[in-house]
Scaffold this motif. Sequence first.
Motif, PDB file in Angstrom:
ATOM      1  N   ALA A   1      12.328  -5.108  12.268  1.00  0.00           N
ATOM      2  CA  ALA A   1      12.447  -4.883  10.826  1.00  0.00           C
ATOM      3  C   ALA A   1      11.412  -3.850  10.439  1.00  0.00           C
ATOM      4  N   MET A   2      11.724  -3.092   9.399  1.00  0.00           N
ATOM      5  CA  MET A   2      10.778  -2.052   8.987  1.00  0.00           C
ATOM      6  C   MET A   2      10.782  -1.937   7.481  1.00  0.00           C
ATOM      7  N   SER A   3       9.574  -1.957   6.920  1.00  0.00           N
ATOM      8  CA  SER A   3       9.473  -1.791   5.469  1.00  0.00           C
ATOM      9  C   SER A   3       9.179  -0.327   5.166  1.00  0.00           C
ATOM     10  N   PHE A   4       9.628   0.101   4.017  1.00  0.00           N
ATOM     11  CA  PHE A   4       9.426   1.497   3.637  1.00  0.00           C
ATOM     12  C   PHE A   4       9.162   1.562   2.143  1.00  0.00           C
ATOM     13  N   PRO A   5       8.420   2.587   1.726  1.00  0.00           N
ATOM     14  CA  PRO A   5       8.094   2.707   0.309  1.00  0.00           C
ATOM     15  C   PRO A   5       9.368   3.097  -0.438  1.00  0.00           C
TER      16      PRO A   5
ATOM     17  N   MET B   1      10.786  -1.994   0.508  1.00  0.00           N
ATOM     18  CA  MET B   1      12.005  -2.693   0.907  1.00  0.00           C
ATOM     19  C   MET B   1      12.009  -2.705   2.436  1.00  0.00           C
ATOM     20  N   GLN B   2      12.844  -3.541   3.005  1.00  0.00           N
ATOM     21  CA  GLN B   2      12.901  -3.546   4.469  1.00  0.00           C
ATOM     22  C   GLN B   2      14.337  -3.584   4.977  1.00  0.00           C
ATOM     23  N   PHE B   3      14.499  -2.942   6.125  1.00  0.00           N
ATOM     24  CA  PHE B   3      15.748  -3.057   6.874  1.00  0.00           C
ATOM     25  C   PHE B   3      15.502  -3.962   8.081  1.00  0.00           C
ATOM     26  N   MET B   4      16.513  -4.734   8.405  1.00  0.00           N
ATOM     27  CA  MET B   4      16.496  -5.490   9.669  1.00  0.00           C
ATOM     28  C   MET B   4      17.633  -4.975  10.534  1.00  0.00           C
ATOM     29  N   ALA B   5      17.430  -5.012  11.849  1.00  0.00           N
ATOM     30  CA  ALA B   5      18.468  -4.521  12.766  1.00  0.00           C
ATOM     31  C   ALA B   5      18.642  -5.529  13.904  1.00  0.00           C
ATOM     32  N   PRO B   6      19.709  -5.399  14.680  1.00  0.00           N
ATOM     33  CA  PRO B   6      19.850  -6.261  15.864  1.00  0.00           C
ATOM     34  C   PRO B   6      18.720  -5.978  16.869  1.00  0.00           C
ATOM     35  N   ALA B   7      18.524  -6.882  17.815  1.00  0.00           N
ATOM     36  CA  ALA B   7      17.440  -6.748  18.790  1.00  0.00           C
ATOM     37  C   ALA B   7      17.446  -5.370  19.442  1.00  0.00           C
ATOM     38  N   PHE B   8      16.266  -4.784  19.544  1.00  0.00           N
ATOM     39  CA  PHE B   8      16.044  -3.464  20.155  1.00  0.00           C
ATOM     40  C   PHE B   8      16.763  -2.346  19.398  1.00  0.00           C
TER      41      PHE B   8
ATOM     42  N   CYS C   1       0.817  -1.219   0.000  1.00  0.00           N
ATOM     43  CA  CYS C   1       0.000   0.000   0.000  1.00  0.00           C
ATOM     44  C   CYS C   1       0.846   1.263   0.000  1.00  0.00           C
ATOM     45  N   GLY C   2       2.169   1.126   0.075  1.00  0.00           N
ATOM     46  CA  GLY C   2       3.033   2.293  -0.008  1.00  0.00           C
ATOM     47  C   GLY C   2       3.117   3.117   1.259  1.00  0.00           C
ATOM     48  N   VAL C   3       3.195   2.453   2.419  1.00  0.00           N
ATOM     49  CA  VAL C   3       3.389   3.172   3.695  1.00  0.00           C
ATOM     50  C   VAL C   3       4.525   2.505   4.469  1.00  0.00           C
ATOM     51  N   TYR C   4       4.864   3.086   5.624  1.00  0.00           N
ATOM     52  CA  TYR C   4       5.901   2.500   6.469  1.00  0.00           C
ATOM     53  C   TYR C   4       5.274   1.426   7.357  1.00  0.00           C
ATOM     54  N   GLY C   5       6.015   0.358   7.575  1.00  0.00           N
ATOM     55  CA  GLY C   5       5.482  -0.720   8.412  1.00  0.00           C
ATOM     56  C   GLY C   5       6.558  -1.248   9.345  1.00  0.00           C
ATOM     57  N   LEU C   6       6.348  -1.040  10.638  1.00  0.00           N
ATOM     58  CA  LEU C   6       7.354  -1.474  11.621  1.00  0.00           C
ATOM     59  C   LEU C   6       6.944  -2.776  12.295  1.00  0.00           C
ATOM     60  N   LYS C   7       7.864  -3.726  12.277  1.00  0.00           N
ATOM     61  CA  LYS C   7       7.738  -4.938  13.099  1.00  0.00           C
ATOM     62  C   LYS C   7       8.795  -4.802  14.193  1.00  0.00           C
ATOM     63  N   PRO C   8       8.385  -4.494  15.428  1.00  0.00           N
ATOM     64  CA  PRO C   8       9.361  -4.299  16.503  1.00  0.00           C
ATOM     65  C   PRO C   8      10.037  -5.616  16.919  1.00  0.00           C
ATOM     66  N   THR C   9      11.069  -5.486  17.722  1.00  0.00           N
ATOM     67  CA  THR C   9      11.730  -6.635  18.348  1.00  0.00           C
ATOM     68  C   THR C   9      10.683  -7.444  19.106  1.00  0.00           C
ATOM     69  N   TYR C  10      10.806  -8.772  19.061  1.00  0.00           N
ATOM     70  CA  TYR C  10       9.876  -9.605  19.831  1.00  0.00           C
ATOM     71  C   TYR C  10       9.954  -9.205  21.309  1.00  0.00           C
ATOM     72  N   GLY C  11       8.803  -8.917  21.889  1.00  0.00           N
ATOM     73  CA  GLY C  11       8.780  -8.557  23.302  1.00  0.00           C
ATOM     74  C   GLY C  11       8.908  -7.069  23.583  1.00  0.00           C
ATOM     75  N   ALA C  12       9.225  -6.269  22.557  1.00  0.00           N
ATOM     76  CA  ALA C  12       9.402  -4.825  22.792  1.00  0.00           C
ATOM     77  C   ALA C  12       8.060  -4.155  23.074  1.00  0.00           C
ATOM     78  N   VAL C  13       6.986  -4.708  22.499  1.00  0.00           N
ATOM     79  CA  VAL C  13       5.642  -4.171  22.715  1.00  0.00           C
ATOM     80  C   VAL C  13       4.815  -5.281  23.361  1.00  0.00           C
TER      81      VAL C  13
END
Lengths: 468, 94, 471
Positions: free
Chosen positions: A414-418, A429-436, A171-183
């Motif tokens: 991980a977070m996807s961005f338009p 596309m998405q970036f992944m990062a280390p925990a937190f 849909c062309g928006v930002y989408g954040l998947k936080p670290t497991y347990g962060a939320v």
Amino acid sequence: MESPFLRWRNFLSDSAARKKYEDYVKAADAKVGAFLEFDADRGLGLVSDANPGADLAGVPFAVKDIIAVKGFHLTCGSKILENLVSPYTATAVEKLIARGGVMVGKTNLDEFGMGSSTDNSALGKTNNPWDQGRVAGGSSGGSAAAVAAGMAAFALGSDTGGSVRQPAAFCGVYGLKPTYGAVSRYGLVAYASSLDVIGVCARSVEMTRAVFDIIRGQDEKDQSSQAGGSGPAAKNRVIGVLGGNLGLDPAVDRAYRKTMDFYKAQGFELREINLAMAEYYVPVYYTIATAEASANLARYTGVRYGYRPDYAENPEELTRKARSEGFGSEVKLRILLGTYVLRSGFQDQYYQRAHKLREAIRADFDKAFGGAGLILMPVFPTQAFLRGQSGLDQFQQKLADRFTTAANLAGLPAMSFPAAVEDGLPVGMQFMAPAFGEALLFDAIKLYEAQFPCPVPPSYKPEWIEGS
Amino acid sequence: MIHSMDVSELKITAELANLDLTGEDLASLGNEVEKILDYFSSMMEADTAGLAAGKAGSAANRLRPDVRTPGDADALLENAPELEGRFIVIPNVL
Amino acid sequence: MYQSFIGLEIHIQLLTESKVFCGCTNRFGDEPNTNVCPVCMGYPGVLPALNEEAIRLSYIVARTLNCELSPRAIFERKNYFYPDMPKNYQISQFSSPLGRNGWIDIEYAGKPRRVRIHEIHLEEDAGKMIHAGDMSLLDYNRAGTPLLEIVTEPDMEAGEEAEILLQNFRRTIRYLGVCDGNMEEGSMRCDANVSINLEGQGLGRKVEIKNLNSSRFVKMALNYEITRQKELFGKGGKIVQETRLWNENRDVTEPMRTKESAHDYRYFPEPDLPPFIPGAEFLAKVDKGLVELPEARKARFVKEYGLSAAAADFLVAEKATADFYEQTVKLGAAPAAAAAWLQFDVRKILNRDGKELADCPLTAGRLAQLLSLLADGRIHGKIAKQVLEAVFAEDKDPGQLIKEKGWQSMSDMSQLAALVDQALAANAAAVDAVKAGDRKPLGFLVGQIMKQTGGMAEPRLVQELLKQKIK
């Protein structure tokens, strides 16, 4: 710094603005079908202390209908919970309401979060705002579509194997998947408990960051939640990228190269990484997710709440009829799979083996993040697909989860961005990062946003949304 | 290659999951289940020697104090399909 | 010769304020479906949150039963459908229970026996389903209350041993304050299993017995079952591995009707709860909750206070009684006197009034005071009993009551001598009889003086004076 909510602040307390907004939602949602339930009045009623100075005061937001909000339905897109009204509110939503946010409606989804199109909803169809003939993605399709079409400032979704990032990309928006347990997961209806996390769809990096900062944190009601602290510092300017044939559609491939070129031009070093376990992401994911789902969905029997068949002679028949008539076929398929992989005699070769491979996948990412600060990869091999024969069947959709499931299996943010609009459709596309390391994601994507802001679907350009 | 699910295994699995499968479901779901299990068999080729099943990086020893927090029981009963006084009722014809 | 092998699975409800995974009240006997919330009703989206007191009490039992503690105790989901189980899985422990390899020592027919504990695990209880005509009624008040399961190895041979083990165990958990051990209300439940085989052949086919609502039924059911299996075996019949129910009206075990359904619990680790690692600090807290157990305490009472085995047995049966006793002795009472008073006079009043020692006007301080007044001769035995009754009736200290009521012993020798002289003058015939060698009228004379003083004269002194004067 300017509040990312500025355009939406006190939006609902101004009667003229509110009318304009509600009229717009009514018209737009007739075409999109993002909401299963929309009721700004009820949402305003949940805000106990209307403090106009609060940072979210009067800001309308939407919540995927798999997250509990007291007084609103909690259908999970399923016939079995079609009439259930939630007696309580999820921790993440409570935190937003406490800041003055107004929960205006519940968004459509694939039944219990199981799917990549939102077409697996038993209760409605959601169209992609960029092309009504295409799916919005899933399972948080309603949340992504609502935000893309400017019907809410932001929306909460849930991401078990890509369910926030993939529809956000479609849909062309930002989408954040936080670290497991962060939320806190309290109030998020469980699909696969060790993979589920509440995520955010928004139209800007700063809004995503602000919402995440509000909803994150350890919760006494969720003993798997963690405070996380300030997270890891940026260790270098190395971005890990994937090499070889990724099986991407040409438009997606172009977008991937475009983002790589951008970051190279920004002075980042792109380094090809070897994720040895990549071929196992999807089978490991589906083994663990369906196993957990088979237990998580066992509570829906029509005994204490939810759909009850017209007639049954005894508890066994009641339960079987309620489940057989109340669940859709994709849900039944995953319950069957999950039950099977846990059965004695099969558990060792499926569930136990998947668990071991999950550890190897985790270790794989530990190694990758030893060298790279971030990893950049596609979200999905295709853009938003068409319905019907020319689209993807359920099995192909599962195989296409190969880029998103890794973050869930490893518990990483991980977070996807338009990244581009190709052939009239957005590509994510998405970036992944280390925990937190959520802040690392925001910082990196902000650079991209400065040059390529959030695109706006042509027929959905209310004056209050930002983008290009 | 491990064996896929045959119809009798599917029926046992459905029974454990408390699902009634009609003939149609049995065929279509059976095919789909078989396809996915075949696909899962790729995991059998992975070398898992020396790997232990761990648990997602959650901290240990999370406890809550033993304090009563009264809830709104009546609101929950309103969602019950059938009540007899304060009991939730289910049919049980012997 | 046959050999029998008996094992027990004991469930105890832990005495916590709230349920094991939510804040609902943990209490028996409330109106149906009042102590419920979204968590224990299995609503969509809720999560369990482990209660620290349930964990602490569980480890107290594990330590008391000499268990090895798992370095990482984990919770798992046990999957099966039943209407009284809200999530249709039970959060329990399976591959890594909190305790293993412990033991309980018992004595049967004069011989000691060590019964090994296979494991101890913490789980959640189910609700209750009541059948009523063509429907079933569900009450979830009990759903999610903390339940500790103790599984023994099949180390016993006779029903009597199982009964003794249960009685000892019940006393122990009541001592520890972890469970009230009420088998009728179901706060303590027991399933038994038994197999028989030819001597030296090892275990036979295991038969489980359920619906055992008292330790006596456990004994009866096991002995019935052993006899049934031996007879069957002797006739060349085949023992079926099955579950049987105790029929308490007919005193027999009967096969349980089972549905022909598949059976596979599909255990897997509970993703919603992190593992529990019992660290040194936690265990120190647990060890503070450990107490001297009844058997050890009984032995000490015999040795330290010179009590009879029977008296010690009585005193240690309830921890509250034993604590009360030791407190009384600590405050100066003679051990034998304190034991006798608790065992007879005090118990009589408590039974008559339906009261508990822990919750009555008599405190250890008051009993010690009463016994010291008696020992000092400030009151005599009969008055002491009156004072005890008055303590119960008026909730006052013995010293105060004696003063208020003028119950001090009359022990002034000159005053008593005058009374004795009066009595001798008024009863010349009796005096003569005594002089002639008949000792019976002495009692009559004492009685006259006691009557005259309203019972306050110290009878021992009166008797002494009489003997002196008549001589």
